[in-house]
Design a protein around this motif. Structure first.
Motif, PDB file in Angstrom:
ATOM      1  N   ARG A 272       3.723 -18.717  46.638  1.00 33.77           N
ATOM      2  CA  ARG A 272       2.087 -19.436  46.814  1.00 33.77           C
ATOM      3  C   ARG A 272       1.120 -18.326  46.529  1.00 33.77           C
TER       4      ARG A 272
ATOM      5  N   GLU B  32       7.454 -14.658  48.079  1.00 31.95           N
ATOM      6  CA  GLU B  32       6.463 -15.741  48.241  1.00 31.95           C
ATOM      7  C   GLU B  32       6.065 -16.598  46.881  1.00 31.95           C
TER       8      GLU B  32
ATOM      9  N   SER C 284       8.680  -9.026  48.490  1.00 31.69           N
ATOM     10  CA  SER C 284       8.225 -10.439  48.781  1.00 31.69           C
ATOM     11  C   SER C 284       8.465 -11.273  47.778  1.00 31.69           C
TER      12      SER C 284
ATOM     13  N   GLN D 200      -1.252 -15.596  47.766  1.00 36.82           N
ATOM     14  CA  GLN D 200      -1.516 -14.890  49.053  1.00 36.82           C
ATOM     15  C   GLN D 200      -2.621 -13.901  49.306  1.00 36.82           C
TER      16      GLN D 200
ATOM     17  N   THR E 148      -1.014 -18.507  51.530  1.00 38.63           N
ATOM     18  CA  THR E 148      -0.654 -17.822  52.816  1.00 38.63           C
ATOM     19  C   THR E 148      -1.503 -16.701  53.192  1.00 38.63           C
TER      20      THR E 148
ATOM     21  N   GLN F 297       2.693 -14.007  57.752  1.00 42.07           N
ATOM     22  CA  GLN F 297       3.740 -13.218  57.050  1.00 42.07           C
ATOM     23  C   GLN F 297       3.816 -11.734  57.182  1.00 42.07           C
TER      24      GLN F 297
END
Length: 197
Positions: A78, A76, A74, A80, A115, A140
């Protein structure tokens, strides 16, 4: 013409008491500046006077592992809340997915900084997949590489909840029995201290 020597121009040797006082002041200054550094270094290397208490509820992951060590790919950027389940998403996994969403909502104004995600080693059943699409639209979903996960994670195949920082580093790990309030406290503390994500 003979020069006249003025006795007041000749250097005098300082009084021994003044000399001792000057040395003592120098030693005190050195002790006050170098002493704390020497003490801290000794405490770190010899592991004494290390506090036993902690102010977090999960298991700290302090070895620099990232999401990739769990077998999750991933990018991402932010914070998580990542739920991992190598053997499919059973009751514990489903409870952690619900908890992850509630925790993100519980962040209030900081909810956009985090997230929630699910990484499973086996596909979820059709009924739960439909439920995820309907009830968890922002979740996600990732495929979990089980051999990599087995090497990088502890927990004998049980579902787990992880807090992952915006750089992809694993910060804290929780078992399925964790209380949501404890995770929320930890996450709020991390967000307060962090300038990233």
């Amino acid at each position: 013409m003979a020069s006249v020597i003025n006795r007041s121009d000749t250097p005098r040797s300082p009084d021994p008491a003044i000399r001792r006082r000057g040395r003592l002041q120098l030693l005190l200054i050195l002790l006050l500046t170098l002493g704390p550094m020497a003490l801290a270094t000794s405490m770190y290397t010899l592991k004494f006077w290390v506090p036993e208490s902690r102010n977090y509820h999960g298991e700290m992951i302090g070895n620099g592992q990232g999401r990739a060590a769990l077998g999750v790919s991933s990018d991402e950027q932010r914070w998580q809340l990542l739920v991992t389940a190598p053997n499919g998403c059973d009751g514990d996994c489903q409870q952690l997915v619900y908890l992850a969403r509630q925790l993100q909502i519980g962040l209030g104004r900081d909810a956009s900084r985090a997230t929630h995600a699910l990484a499973v080693g086996q596909p979820v059943d059709t009924a739960y997949a439909t439920r995820l699409q309907r009830e968890y639209p922002q979740l996600q979903r990732y495929t979990l590489n089980v051999p990599t996960y087995t090497q990088g994670a502890e927990g004998n195949g049980a579902a787990q909840l992880w807090i992952v920082d915006p750089h992809g580093n694993l910060v804290l790990r929780y078992d399925p029995q964790v209380k949501g309030k404890d995770v929320l406290t930890d996450l709020r503390h991390l967000l307060k201290l962090s300038n990233i994500g």
